[in-house]
Enzyme design. Sequence first.
Site, PDB file in Angstrom:
ATOM      1  N   LYS A   1       0.849  -1.197   0.000  1.00  0.00           N
ATOM      2  CA  LYS A   1       0.000   0.000   0.000  1.00  0.00           C
ATOM      3  C   LYS A   1       0.888   1.251   0.000  1.00  0.00           C
ATOM      4  CE  LYS A   1      -0.292  -0.382   5.023  1.00  0.00           C
ATOM      5  NZ  LYS A   1      -0.931  -1.166   6.079  1.00  0.00           N
TER       6      LYS A   1
ATOM      7  N   TYR B   1      19.391  28.794   7.587  1.00  0.00           N
ATOM      8  CA  TYR B   1      18.303  29.589   8.163  1.00  0.00           C
ATOM      9  C   TYR B   1      18.404  29.643   9.675  1.00  0.00           C
ATOM     10  CZ  TYR B   1      15.527  29.776   3.842  1.00  0.00           C
ATOM     11  OH  TYR B   1      15.071  30.031   2.587  1.00  0.00           O
TER      12      TYR B   1
END
Length: 342
Positions: free
Chosen positions: A33, A243
Amino acid sequence: MQPSRLVLDRTALVANYRWHEARAGVPLAAAVKADGYGLGARPVVAALHAAGCRAFLVSTFAEADALGHPGEGASVLVLHGFTGEEEAPLAQRLPWVRPVLSTARQVARWAAAFPGRPADLMVDTGMNRLGLAPAEVAPACAAVAVAVVHSHLATADEPGHPLTERQLERFREVVAATPGAAHALANSAAIAAGPRFSFDLARPGLGLYGGRPHPASDSRPVLRLEARVLQLRTVPKGAPVGYGATWTAPRPSRIATINLGYADGVPRALAPHLSFGAGDRRCPVVGRISMDLMAVDVTEAEVSEGDWLVLEPDLARLSARSGLSQYELLTGLARRLPRTWR
Ligand SMILES: *Cc1c(COP(=O)(O)O)cnc(C)c1O
């Protein structure tokens, strides 16, 4: 040439399949899946079918349709069942599919749409997710030709959890009441836990792909990430990187910026726990992971612009350190990255 890629190891996938097969002592239905847990369901199915696997689990008829025929003699089981008439044309077109029915309404709809065609049942034994109540099983068996009666364990990855024993006990009662069908209970963790969970068919997923959900699990890594060095720079002691300037160089450092970020499924929370291989050197990720980039401290390594850095994620270790599940880490990874099977 793509600047980053996911490299997948077919030999390791098959070795993990063999390990679970031997450990369970019964045939396996491989969970593919979510596009094979993010690795790509089609190549996974091809490799496992060649290794002898004859049953595959997907979530929906749409996933079964995308997968196509899994190969000679193989079935596809649809875990979310047959929920409505809109799935009938797909079920018609995909005769190798068996839905795993989990409500009385699904049972009635399947019986009406495809009289006599086999289906599986999911029985809830205590997880309270999908599944018929044990008392609904006998009427379901009267209405449809049931191939396999399934249940699913909520706590198989927590050895000693009392719910596992309660579920096993309830499932044994269901088994005794449905002698005409085959029975399946175990996921990867329960397979690792031992053969008393095996019954007639076991359903591994995570363990096939290199996850280790149980202390007794023994799976080989199946995937690694590779990313090219886009730019190299030398920064002085005290220089910030990335950052938020959350990391500053503790010494003059060589920093490689690579083409991999959280939009490739590498969560920011993993940054402190990741290191890349460059030759025989381990090079830590430094600073914050950006959307498409991250920085690696390659001071100790011989690295040039354009070189590949390699990350072989140890899913169990990263999960333990980051609090993200091995399933999330895997299924998050592969969406955007090109995949190469070796
Ligand atoms: C996904 C799934 C599995 C496989 O579980 P893993 O923990 O990945 O081994 C087995 N059974 C059912 C019902 C599932 O939904």
